[in-house]
Design a protein around this motif. Structure first.
Motif, PDB file in Angstrom:
ATOM      1  N   GLY A  43     -63.743  18.466  44.223  1.00  8.59           N
ATOM      2  CA  GLY A  43     -63.614  17.516  44.663  1.00  8.59           C
ATOM      3  C   GLY A  43     -64.610  17.091  45.080  1.00  8.59           C
ATOM      4  O   GLY A  43     -65.111  15.869  45.760  1.00  8.59           O
ATOM      5  N   GLU A  44     -65.765  17.989  45.513  1.00 13.80           N
ATOM      6  CA  GLU A  44     -67.006  17.567  46.063  1.00 13.80           C
ATOM      7  C   GLU A  44     -67.742  16.946  45.491  1.00 13.80           C
ATOM      8  O   GLU A  44     -68.492  15.649  45.631  1.00 13.80           O
ATOM      9  CB  GLU A  44     -67.664  18.553  46.805  1.00 13.80           C
ATOM     10  CG  GLU A  44     -66.789  19.808  47.475  1.00 13.80           C
ATOM     11  CD  GLU A  44     -65.794  20.760  46.951  1.00 13.80           C
ATOM     12  OE1 GLU A  44     -65.776  20.805  45.833  1.00 13.80           O
ATOM     13  OE2 GLU A  44     -65.011  21.325  47.834  1.00 13.80           O
ATOM     14  N   GLU A  47     -66.795  13.274  45.220  1.00 11.38           N
ATOM     15  CA  GLU A  47     -66.619  12.344  46.593  1.00 11.38           C
ATOM     16  C   GLU A  47     -68.779  11.504  46.332  1.00 11.38           C
ATOM     17  O   GLU A  47     -68.848  11.351  46.828  1.00 11.38           O
ATOM     18  CB  GLU A  47     -66.604  13.479  47.654  1.00 11.38           C
ATOM     19  CG  GLU A  47     -65.018  13.177  48.084  1.00 11.38           C
ATOM     20  CD  GLU A  47     -64.573  12.329  48.355  1.00 11.38           C
ATOM     21  OE1 GLU A  47     -65.634  11.481  49.281  1.00 11.38           O
ATOM     22  OE2 GLU A  47     -63.832  12.207  48.318  1.00 11.38           O
ATOM     23  N   LYS A  50     -68.501   9.100  44.029  1.00 16.84           N
ATOM     24  CA  LYS A  50     -67.435   7.626  44.586  1.00 16.84           C
ATOM     25  C   LYS A  50     -68.120   7.368  44.792  1.00 16.84           C
ATOM     26  O   LYS A  50     -68.757   5.553  44.187  1.00 16.84           O
ATOM     27  CB  LYS A  50     -66.368   8.472  45.338  1.00 16.84           C
ATOM     28  CG  LYS A  50     -65.669   7.383  45.926  1.00 16.84           C
ATOM     29  CD  LYS A  50     -64.379   8.057  46.563  1.00 16.84           C
ATOM     30  CE  LYS A  50     -64.224   6.449  47.176  1.00 16.84           C
ATOM     31  NZ  LYS A  50     -63.008   6.668  48.515  1.00 16.84           N
TER      32      LYS A  50
END
Length: 78
Positions: A43-44, A47, A50
């Motif tokens: 997830g990091e 992010e 993104k």
């Protein structure tokens, strides 16, 4: 946008606008697929990446808008 494409004058203009729209959408889908990868991306990391994807999507949208302008559409219709 699809409704606007259908309202374009001339078959060539409609086909060109559809091609631009489809190419932009496909490129954006590919960016998302690449970011997600095989599901192991953290997830990091997602992010971090993104903003890069969002930047590319914005560039693609600007290209589509410029194309519609070149075809004679007013900004209020785009």
């Amino acid at each position: 946008m699809l409704e606007e494409i259908e309202g374009l004058q001339g078959k060539e203009n409609r086909e060109f606008a559809k091609s631009v729209l489809e190419a932009g959408l496909e490129a954006n889908k590919q960016i998302v697929k690449n970011l997600i990868g095989d599901g192991s991306m953290s997830g990091e990391l997602l992010e971090i990446l993104k903003p890069i994807a969002e930047s590319q999507i914005k560039k693609d949208i600007r290209i589509m808008i410029d194309t519609f302008r070149e075809l004679g559409h007013q900004d209020s219709k785009i």
